[in-house]
Motif scaffolding. Sequence first.
Motif, mmCIF file in Angstrom:
data_model
loop_
_atom_site.group_PDB
_atom_site.id
_atom_site.type_symbol
_atom_site.label_atom_id
_atom_site.label_comp_id
_atom_site.label_asym_id
_atom_site.label_seq_id
_atom_site.Cartn_x
_atom_site.Cartn_y
_atom_site.Cartn_z
ATOM 1 N N LEU A 18 7.286 -1.934 -0.952
ATOM 2 C CA LEU A 18 8.385 -1.922 -0.708
ATOM 3 C C LEU A 18 9.004 -2.791 0.268
ATOM 4 C CD1 LEU A 18 8.744 1.964 -0.677
ATOM 5 C CD2 LEU A 18 9.339 0.626 -2.609
ATOM 6 N N SER A 19 8.133 -3.063 1.234
ATOM 7 C CA SER A 19 8.821 -4.193 2.266
ATOM 8 C C SER A 19 8.940 -5.752 1.590
ATOM 9 C CB SER A 19 7.768 -4.413 3.266
ATOM 10 O OG SER A 19 7.511 -2.972 4.216
ATOM 11 N N ILE A 20 7.931 -5.717 0.858
ATOM 12 C CA ILE A 20 8.171 -7.243 0.110
ATOM 13 C C ILE A 20 9.472 -7.179 -0.747
ATOM 14 C CG2 ILE A 20 7.273 -8.821 -1.477
ATOM 15 C CD1 ILE A 20 4.474 -8.105 -0.455
ATOM 16 N N LEU A 21 9.651 -6.217 -1.791
ATOM 17 C CA LEU A 21 10.678 -6.100 -2.376
ATOM 18 C C LEU A 21 11.810 -5.932 -1.330
ATOM 19 C CD1 LEU A 21 11.821 -5.680 -5.070
ATOM 20 C CD2 LEU A 21 11.438 -3.303 -4.985
ATOM 21 N N TRP A 22 12.300 -5.240 -0.389
ATOM 22 C CA TRP A 22 13.119 -5.221 0.520
ATOM 23 C C TRP A 22 13.730 -6.549 0.940
ATOM 24 C CZ3 TRP A 22 17.584 -3.657 2.004
ATOM 25 C CH2 TRP A 22 18.062 -3.957 3.212
ATOM 26 N N SER A 23 12.586 -7.363 1.391
ATOM 27 C CA SER A 23 12.591 -8.451 1.772
ATOM 28 C C SER A 23 13.123 -9.502 0.974
ATOM 29 C CB SER A 23 11.359 -9.134 2.669
ATOM 30 O OG SER A 23 10.921 -8.269 3.654
ATOM 31 N N LEU A 24 12.461 -9.704 0.042
ATOM 32 C CA LEU A 24 13.050 -10.562 -1.225
ATOM 33 C C LEU A 24 14.636 -10.166 -1.597
ATOM 34 C CD1 LEU A 24 9.924 -10.714 -3.376
ATOM 35 C CD2 LEU A 24 10.811 -12.693 -1.988
ATOM 36 N N SER A 25 14.581 -9.066 -1.844
ATOM 37 C CA SER A 25 16.128 -8.589 -2.317
ATOM 38 C C SER A 25 17.127 -9.055 -1.182
ATOM 39 C CB SER A 25 16.054 -6.985 -2.617
ATOM 40 O OG SER A 25 15.124 -6.679 -3.591
ATOM 41 N N LYS B 56 -6.443 7.412 1.011
ATOM 42 C CA LYS B 56 -5.013 7.953 1.198
ATOM 43 C C LYS B 56 -4.240 6.810 2.045
ATOM 44 C CE LYS B 56 -6.182 12.545 0.639
ATOM 45 N NZ LYS B 56 -6.161 13.873 1.374
ATOM 46 N N THR B 57 -5.165 6.088 3.109
ATOM 47 C CA THR B 57 -4.683 5.125 3.786
ATOM 48 C C THR B 57 -4.131 3.927 3.048
ATOM 49 O OG1 THR B 57 -6.014 5.755 5.566
ATOM 50 C CG2 THR B 57 -5.012 3.380 5.945
ATOM 51 N N THR B 58 -5.070 3.771 2.142
ATOM 52 C CA THR B 58 -4.740 2.266 1.083
ATOM 53 C C THR B 58 -3.567 2.724 0.465
ATOM 54 O OG1 THR B 58 -7.167 1.994 1.002
ATOM 55 C CG2 THR B 58 -5.665 0.799 -0.637
ATOM 56 N N ILE B 59 -3.588 3.722 -0.149
ATOM 57 C CA ILE B 59 -2.231 4.186 -0.953
ATOM 58 C C ILE B 59 -0.875 3.938 -0.251
ATOM 59 C CG2 ILE B 59 -1.053 6.116 -2.218
ATOM 60 C CD1 ILE B 59 -3.895 7.172 -2.980
ATOM 61 N N VAL B 60 -0.870 4.712 0.820
ATOM 62 C CA VAL B 60 0.327 4.435 1.721
ATOM 63 C C VAL B 60 0.679 3.077 2.192
ATOM 64 C CG1 VAL B 60 1.536 5.154 4.026
ATOM 65 C CG2 VAL B 60 0.235 6.792 2.627
ATOM 66 N N LEU B 61 -0.432 2.251 2.511
ATOM 67 C CA LEU B 61 -0.189 0.881 3.182
ATOM 68 C C LEU B 61 0.285 -0.063 1.992
ATOM 69 C CD1 LEU B 61 -3.051 0.468 5.685
ATOM 70 C CD2 LEU B 61 -0.820 0.991 6.242
ATOM 71 N N ALA B 62 -0.266 0.108 0.887
ATOM 72 C CA ALA B 62 -0.073 -0.620 -0.399
ATOM 73 C C ALA B 62 1.483 -0.356 -0.713
ATOM 74 C CB ALA B 62 -0.871 -0.327 -1.529
ATOM 75 N N LYS B 63 1.836 0.861 -0.858
ATOM 76 C CA LYS B 63 3.180 1.060 -1.229
ATOM 77 C C LYS B 63 4.108 0.450 0.037
ATOM 78 C CE LYS B 63 2.686 5.441 -3.813
ATOM 79 N NZ LYS B 63 3.537 4.697 -5.028
ATOM 80 N N ALA B 64 3.630 0.728 1.374
ATOM 81 C CA ALA B 64 4.674 0.132 2.219
ATOM 82 C C ALA B 64 4.699 -1.269 2.079
ATOM 83 C CB ALA B 64 4.188 0.466 3.719
ATOM 84 N N TYR C 167 19.146 -6.433 10.623
ATOM 85 C CA TYR C 167 19.398 -5.338 9.630
ATOM 86 C C TYR C 167 18.251 -5.539 8.678
ATOM 87 C CZ TYR C 167 22.288 -2.596 6.502
ATOM 88 O OH TYR C 167 22.704 -1.401 6.034
ATOM 89 N N TRP C 168 17.425 -6.569 8.387
ATOM 90 C CA TRP C 168 16.333 -6.534 7.619
ATOM 91 C C TRP C 168 15.222 -5.469 8.446
ATOM 92 C CZ3 TRP C 168 11.625 -8.665 9.683
ATOM 93 C CH2 TRP C 168 10.483 -8.751 8.949
ATOM 94 N N LEU C 169 15.045 -5.602 9.635
ATOM 95 C CA LEU C 169 14.336 -4.621 10.344
ATOM 96 C C LEU C 169 14.650 -3.460 10.359
ATOM 97 C CD1 LEU C 169 11.589 -4.567 12.001
ATOM 98 C CD2 LEU C 169 12.949 -4.826 14.120
ATOM 99 N N PHE C 170 15.994 -2.983 10.169
ATOM 100 C CA PHE C 170 16.548 -1.774 9.930
ATOM 101 C C PHE C 170 16.003 -1.229 8.684
ATOM 102 C CE2 PHE C 170 19.834 1.288 8.411
ATOM 103 C CZ PHE C 170 19.760 2.067 9.688
ATOM 104 N N GLY C 171 16.134 -2.269 7.698
ATOM 105 C CA GLY C 171 15.507 -1.651 6.331
ATOM 106 C C GLY C 171 14.054 -1.319 6.259
#
Length: 254
Positions: free
Chosen positions: A120-127, A109-117, A158-162
């Motif tokens: 989403l972090s990469i997608l937010w950063s790129l966007s 379950k740790t892998t699932i959460v960290l992979a999703k995080a 603002y990036w860190l807030f995201g």
Amino acid sequence: MKTFLVFLKKEVLGGLRSKKLLICLILFALIGMLSPFTAKIMPDLMASMVPESIQITIADPTSIDAWLQFYSNIGTIGLLVFVILFTDTISAEISHGTFIQLITKGLPKTTIVLAKACYLSILWSLSFLLSASVSAFYTMIYFHDDSAVQVPSALVSYWLFGLLAISILLLGSSFAKSIYQGLLFLGVCYLMGMLGNLWSQLTNWNPYSLSSQFPNYLTDQIKLGELLPALLLTCFLIIACLTGAIAVLRKRKY
């Protein structure tokens, strides 16, 4: 590490199939394009709405107005749409039974959460980087001044807030049974941050300040170092939310 990369790849492919990844990139690119343009034509729009019998003086827009428009759009449209798209990132897999299949196959379950995080972090950063870069490009075209200062500091905050919003989103999705519960949890956290800013003594400690102080960066009224407590607290809360999401999933019955 191998299982982490495999699940991360699954998230990326899922984002491509669902068009969510494409939606984010296109939306944030449009925000970057329209923000300077809107700031440029705003005086003309305001003048056109005022009767000819009324004489008003509207100051010429500057690069500050362009970045203020970017700040407004990225918060009211960009981050909001991003959060809505991925609010059910964990709860949807639980309700569809996908989560149980992953666990039974031995995926921690740790892998699932960290992979999703991570996804989403990469997608937010790129966007966010795409949007800010496009906005900076068109701001240089439309405005020939350097009145906006500390733009990089404002963007980093603002990036860190995201990223904090993403971690809270994952925590909410770990125990929420529907997208509405996840959005409600995120909304309550956001409201708490807004209320915390009512006390000036808490401003430098409040993670919400990383977004609300964007205009003050542009006018050089605040420095990034002044919000160091908020930056450190935000990093701590990101780790705490991810840890909480993992703990909730370990105790949750499916």
